[in-house]
Design a protein around this motif. Structure first.
Motif, PDB file in Angstrom:
ATOM      1  N   GLY A 231       0.787  -1.221   0.000  1.00 15.20           N
ATOM      2  CA  GLY A 231       0.000   0.000   0.000  1.00 15.20           C
ATOM      3  C   GLY A 231       0.818   1.268   0.000  1.00 15.20           C
ATOM      4  N   GLY A 232       2.146   1.127   0.073  1.00 18.43           N
ATOM      5  CA  GLY A 232       3.034   2.285   0.057  1.00 18.43           C
ATOM      6  C   GLY A 232       3.872   2.345  -1.205  1.00 18.43           C
ATOM      7  N   VAL A 233       4.962   3.101  -1.134  1.00 16.55           N
ATOM      8  CA  VAL A 233       5.847   3.292  -2.280  1.00 16.55           C
ATOM      9  C   VAL A 233       7.279   3.016  -1.852  1.00 16.55           C
ATOM     10  CG1 VAL A 233       6.704   4.950  -3.980  1.00 16.55           C
ATOM     11  CG2 VAL A 233       4.309   5.027  -3.294  1.00 16.55           C
ATOM     12  N   LYS A 234       8.021   2.351  -2.708  1.00 17.76           N
ATOM     13  CA  LYS A 234       9.438   2.120  -2.434  1.00 17.76           C
ATOM     14  C   LYS A 234      10.192   3.443  -2.552  1.00 17.76           C
ATOM     15  CE  LYS A 234       9.372  -2.542  -4.453  1.00 17.76           C
ATOM     16  NZ  LYS A 234       9.880  -3.382  -5.567  1.00 17.76           N
ATOM     17  N   MET A 235      11.036   3.714  -1.603  1.00 24.72           N
ATOM     18  CA  MET A 235      11.822   4.947  -1.627  1.00 24.72           C
ATOM     19  C   MET A 235      13.207   4.613  -2.177  1.00 24.72           C
ATOM     20  SD  MET A 235       9.600   7.087  -0.547  1.00 24.72           S
ATOM     21  CE  MET A 235      10.443   8.588  -0.034  1.00 24.72           C
ATOM     22  N   ARG A 236      13.387   4.729  -3.508  1.00 24.92           N
ATOM     23  CA  ARG A 236      14.656   4.373  -4.123  1.00 24.92           C
ATOM     24  C   ARG A 236      15.267   5.529  -4.914  1.00 24.92           C
ATOM     25  NH1 ARG A 236      16.059  -0.949  -5.823  1.00 24.92           N
ATOM     26  NH2 ARG A 236      18.106  -0.028  -5.608  1.00 24.92           N
ATOM     27  N   PRO A 237      15.650   6.669  -4.373  1.00 22.27           N
ATOM     28  CA  PRO A 237      15.409   7.075  -2.988  1.00 22.27           C
ATOM     29  C   PRO A 237      14.078   7.797  -2.817  1.00 22.27           C
ATOM     30  CG  PRO A 237      16.828   8.652  -4.046  1.00 22.27           C
ATOM     31  CD  PRO A 237      16.537   7.597  -5.081  1.00 22.27           C
ATOM     32  N   LEU A 238      13.422   8.142  -3.947  1.00 19.23           N
ATOM     33  CA  LEU A 238      12.129   8.818  -3.924  1.00 19.23           C
ATOM     34  C   LEU A 238      11.211   8.118  -4.922  1.00 19.23           C
ATOM     35  CD1 LEU A 238      13.360  12.545  -3.987  1.00 19.23           C
ATOM     36  CD2 LEU A 238      12.413  11.326  -2.016  1.00 19.23           C
ATOM     37  N   PRO A 239       9.906   8.340  -4.836  1.00 22.74           N
ATOM     38  CA  PRO A 239       9.010   7.758  -5.837  1.00 22.74           C
ATOM     39  C   PRO A 239       9.351   8.242  -7.250  1.00 22.74           C
ATOM     40  CG  PRO A 239       7.767   8.550  -3.944  1.00 22.74           C
ATOM     41  CD  PRO A 239       9.173   9.049  -3.776  1.00 22.74           C
ATOM     42  N   ASP A 240       9.136   7.379  -8.223  1.00 24.59           N
ATOM     43  CA  ASP A 240       9.307   7.715  -9.647  1.00 24.59           C
ATOM     44  C   ASP A 240      10.702   8.268  -9.938  1.00 24.59           C
ATOM     45  OD1 ASP A 240       6.764   6.858 -10.164  1.00 24.59           O
ATOM     46  OD2 ASP A 240       5.863   8.851 -10.155  1.00 24.59           O
ATOM     47  N   THR A 241      11.699   7.498  -9.516  1.00 23.34           N
ATOM     48  CA  THR A 241      13.091   7.891  -9.714  1.00 23.34           C
ATOM     49  C   THR A 241      13.728   7.050 -10.810  1.00 23.34           C
ATOM     50  OG1 THR A 241      13.330   8.549  -7.405  1.00 23.34           O
ATOM     51  CG2 THR A 241      15.343   8.094  -8.612  1.00 23.34           C
ATOM     52  N   MET A 242      14.445   7.704 -11.714  1.00 22.11           N
ATOM     53  CA  MET A 242      15.194   6.991 -12.755  1.00 22.11           C
ATOM     54  C   MET A 242      16.666   6.956 -12.371  1.00 22.11           C
ATOM     55  SD  MET A 242      13.383   8.598 -16.151  1.00 22.11           S
ATOM     56  CE  MET A 242      14.667   7.961 -17.242  1.00 22.11           C
ATOM     57  N   TRP A 243      17.264   5.794 -12.513  1.00 19.24           N
ATOM     58  CA  TRP A 243      18.708   5.633 -12.352  1.00 19.24           C
ATOM     59  C   TRP A 243      19.287   5.318 -13.723  1.00 19.24           C
ATOM     60  CZ3 TRP A 243      20.683   2.684  -7.458  1.00 19.24           C
ATOM     61  CH2 TRP A 243      20.008   3.149  -6.330  1.00 19.24           C
ATOM     62  N   LEU A 244      20.339   6.013 -14.079  1.00 22.30           N
ATOM     63  CA  LEU A 244      20.956   5.772 -15.381  1.00 22.30           C
ATOM     64  C   LEU A 244      21.461   4.328 -15.495  1.00 22.30           C
ATOM     65  CD1 LEU A 244      21.745   7.112 -18.064  1.00 22.30           C
ATOM     66  CD2 LEU A 244      23.931   7.722 -17.024  1.00 22.30           C
ATOM     67  N   ASP A 245      21.829   3.715 -14.376  1.00 19.67           N
ATOM     68  CA  ASP A 245      22.285   2.328 -14.368  1.00 19.67           C
ATOM     69  C   ASP A 245      21.312   1.408 -15.112  1.00 19.67           C
ATOM     70  OD1 ASP A 245      22.671   3.935 -11.925  1.00 19.67           O
ATOM     71  OD2 ASP A 245      24.006   2.326 -11.261  1.00 19.67           O
ATOM     72  N   ASP A 246      19.997   1.713 -14.999  1.00 19.70           N
ATOM     73  CA  ASP A 246      18.984   0.824 -15.558  1.00 19.70           C
ATOM     74  C   ASP A 246      18.955   0.843 -17.080  1.00 19.70           C
ATOM     75  OD1 ASP A 246      18.335   0.038 -13.028  1.00 19.70           O
ATOM     76  OD2 ASP A 246      16.623   1.395 -12.832  1.00 19.70           O
ATOM     77  N   MET A 247      19.646   1.800 -17.676  1.00 18.44           N
ATOM     78  CA  MET A 247      19.773   1.791 -19.125  1.00 18.44           C
ATOM     79  C   MET A 247      20.587   0.572 -19.567  1.00 18.44           C
ATOM     80  SD  MET A 247      20.603   5.180 -21.299  1.00 18.44           S
ATOM     81  CE  MET A 247      21.314   5.030 -22.920  1.00 18.44           C
ATOM     82  N   PHE A 248      21.426   0.055 -18.652  1.00 18.96           N
ATOM     83  CA  PHE A 248      22.128  -1.196 -18.950  1.00 18.96           C
ATOM     84  C   PHE A 248      21.452  -2.390 -18.298  1.00 18.96           C
ATOM     85  CE2 PHE A 248      25.114  -4.560 -17.876  1.00 18.96           C
ATOM     86  CZ  PHE A 248      25.568  -4.892 -19.148  1.00 18.96           C
ATOM     87  N   MET A 249      20.945  -2.231 -17.084  1.00 23.37           N
ATOM     88  CA  MET A 249      20.403  -3.369 -16.348  1.00 23.37           C
ATOM     89  C   MET A 249      19.194  -4.000 -17.035  1.00 23.37           C
ATOM     90  SD  MET A 249      22.604  -3.470 -14.038  1.00 23.37           S
ATOM     91  CE  MET A 249      23.892  -2.307 -13.604  1.00 23.37           C
ATOM     92  N   GLY A 250      18.504  -3.234 -17.878  1.00 24.01           N
ATOM     93  CA  GLY A 250      17.334  -3.799 -18.529  1.00 24.01           C
ATOM     94  C   GLY A 250      17.291  -3.692 -20.035  1.00 24.01           C
ATOM     95  N   VAL A 251      17.873  -2.641 -20.604  1.00 24.57           N
ATOM     96  CA  VAL A 251      17.611  -2.327 -22.004  1.00 24.57           C
ATOM     97  C   VAL A 251      18.305  -3.281 -22.987  1.00 24.57           C
ATOM     98  CG1 VAL A 251      17.615  -0.497 -23.727  1.00 24.57           C
ATOM     99  CG2 VAL A 251      17.160   0.059 -21.338  1.00 24.57           C
TER     100      VAL A 251
END
Length: 473
Positions: A231-251
């Motif tokens: 019922g809450g939101v993951k703080m990574r570190p804030l809601p709706d945050t993009m990390w450039l790392d994920d351009m490699f981790m998923g794409v």
């Protein structure tokens, strides 16, 4: 001499001075030395031998392989591919039955981390570049183990995701791109390269997570900080945050799914990610990406962290390996790669490295990012994406910098440890480095492999004391 003849002589001399080729066909050749006798003390100062801290030359294949061999020997010794009983360390001999006491034999690094997904890819590249089957076998042996463990333990995890025990549970029940993306990429790269390991179940698990389950923003861009399931939101570190790392981790996983399955929707998804990450996070004036972006904020923390920029540039060269050239976004991805490489070029240090925060020279020179850039730039040279004349010498200098950090026992120094996203320079600047930071080993293998390929394809040598492109071999 009368006045008329004098005028003719003067005119002829002036014309000859202005248009010498009209009077002397050898005038275009290099002039001979004007002075004769002993040379002045300053005559050859430009050719003095320079004591470069980082070797200033192109390594040959044998030299590069010697560095890679040290890394291989260390990793092969410290990352065992076997199952043991957690209680007493005795071997588990039957891998076909789930054992609640079974764990992968502990080593220096985890076999199912995203960093080791990159290492598997690096081993495959090193095997291809050197012809040394040990590198390829390293990856295939561990992939085979993971495949068998997936068959044995996946039904157990499916039956009770929360409480079930499995030696590779983070992969079998992924919660983030880090758990699945880079590993999936390595599986598909090996499969396309001819590996006979049964990857079907593993690709299904991780591919499904990356494409269907990872959180996204409203426009479909991969992000962190989504619902926490309570019922809450993951703080990574804030809601709706993009990390450039994920351009490699998923794409790249999306792009390779397109190549493996033949479904072009995965190519569309991969290219969309690159362009939407770049629209939000790339600074075209600097040619660099910021590390983090928070949807909805007016301003964003423009911390240009080196390794995150590495994940971005590596993502693009990996996508272009399998993206059809007739894809509508092929040229857009290629131009984004070129813009990023051009931007990175302006920040290489005199010793061949890049700084932890790329545009802040008061931060330390970091090895893993330098290795990733070496790989990506050399790959771009080898594929003809960028000019060998411009970027080949830079890639060679960067490789020599990385090689200088490989110790006699094959450990790699100067690797930044795992790093989250933050809003201030102190966080990044004071991140520790460690030889046990797994992030630098796969990139070093990739870098060395690609430098071998580049220096086989092109010759680089000294010209007037500068390291220069000297043509195709």
């Amino acid at each position: 001499m009368n006045a008329s003849k004098l005028r003719r002589c003067v005119t002829s001399a002036l014309v000859a001075g202005l248009f010498p080729a009209a009077f002397n066909v050898s005038a275009q050749e290099a002039p001979v030395a004007q002075e004769k006798g002993p040379a002045a003390a300053d005559a050859m100062l430009h050719a003095l031998v320079v004591d470069y801290p980082t070797p200033y030359r192109a390594m040959d294949t044998a030299e590069v392989k010697a560095v890679l061999d040290r890394v291989f020997t260390y990793l092969d010794r410290t990352t065992p591919a076997e199952l043991v009983h957690k209680a007493d360390g005795s071997p588990v001999t039957d891998l076909t039955r789930p054992d609640p006491d079974a764990v992968i034999k502990p080593g220096d690094f985890r076999l199912t981390s995203y960093e080791w997904g990159v290492t598997y890819i690096g081993m495959l590249a090193a095997g291809a570049a050197t012809g040394d089957k040990r590198y390829t076998d390293y990856t295939i042996k561990r992939h085979q183990l993971l495949s068998q463990l997936t068959k044995t333990y996946y039904p157990v995890v499916q039956a009770d995701p929360k409480n079930a025990h499995a030696p590779i549970k983070s992969f079998l029940n992924p919660h983030a791109l880090d758990d699945a993306g880079a590993l999936c990429h390595s599986f598909m790269k090996a499969k396309l390269g001819g590996s006979t390991v049964d990857y079907s179940q593993m690709i299904g698990i991780c591919g499904d997570f990356v494409t269907k389950k990872e959180y996204r923003l409203k426009d479909g861009t991969l992000a962190r900080g989504g619902p926490d399931g309570k019922g809450g939101v993951k703080m990574r570190p804030l809601p709706d945050t993009m990390w450039l790392d994920d351009m490699f981790m998923g794409v790249p996983t999306m792009a390779y799914l397109g190549a493996v399955t033949g479904d072009r929707k995965h190519f569309d998804d991969a290219t969309k990610q690159v362009l939407q990450f770049s629209k939000r996070m790339f600074n075209p004036k600097l040619g660099l990406y910021m590390h983090g972006y928070v949807e909805g904020l007016r301003d964003h923390p423009e911390m240009r962290w080196a390794r995150a920029n590495g994940w971005a540039v590596m993502s693009m060269v990996e996508i272009l390996e399998v993206l059809p050239k007739n894809h509508k976004q092929y040229n857009a991805v290629l131009e984004q790669l070129r813009a990023h490489i051009k931007g990175l070029a302006g920040y290489q240090t005199r010793d061949g490295f890049w700084h932890q925060l790329i545009d802040r020279p008061d931060t330390y020179q970091e090895t893993s990012a330098t290795a990733i850039y070496t790989y990506a730039i050399a790959r771009a040279v080898n594929r003809g994406y960028v000019d060998a004349q411009m970027y080949g010498p830079m890639a060679n200098l960067a490789w020599n910098a990385v090689a200088s950090k490989v110790t006699a026992v094959g450990q790699i120094e100067g690797i930044c440890v795992g790093t989250g996203m933050a809003f201030d320079p102190a966080f990044y600047s004071y991140r520790p480095t460690s030889v046990k930071a797994a992030h630098g080993y796969g990139p070093a293998l990739l870098a060395g492999a690609e430098i071998i390929e580049m220096n086989k394809k092109y010759k680089f040598g000294l010209n007037d004391s500068g390291l220069m492109f000297q043509g195709a071999r």
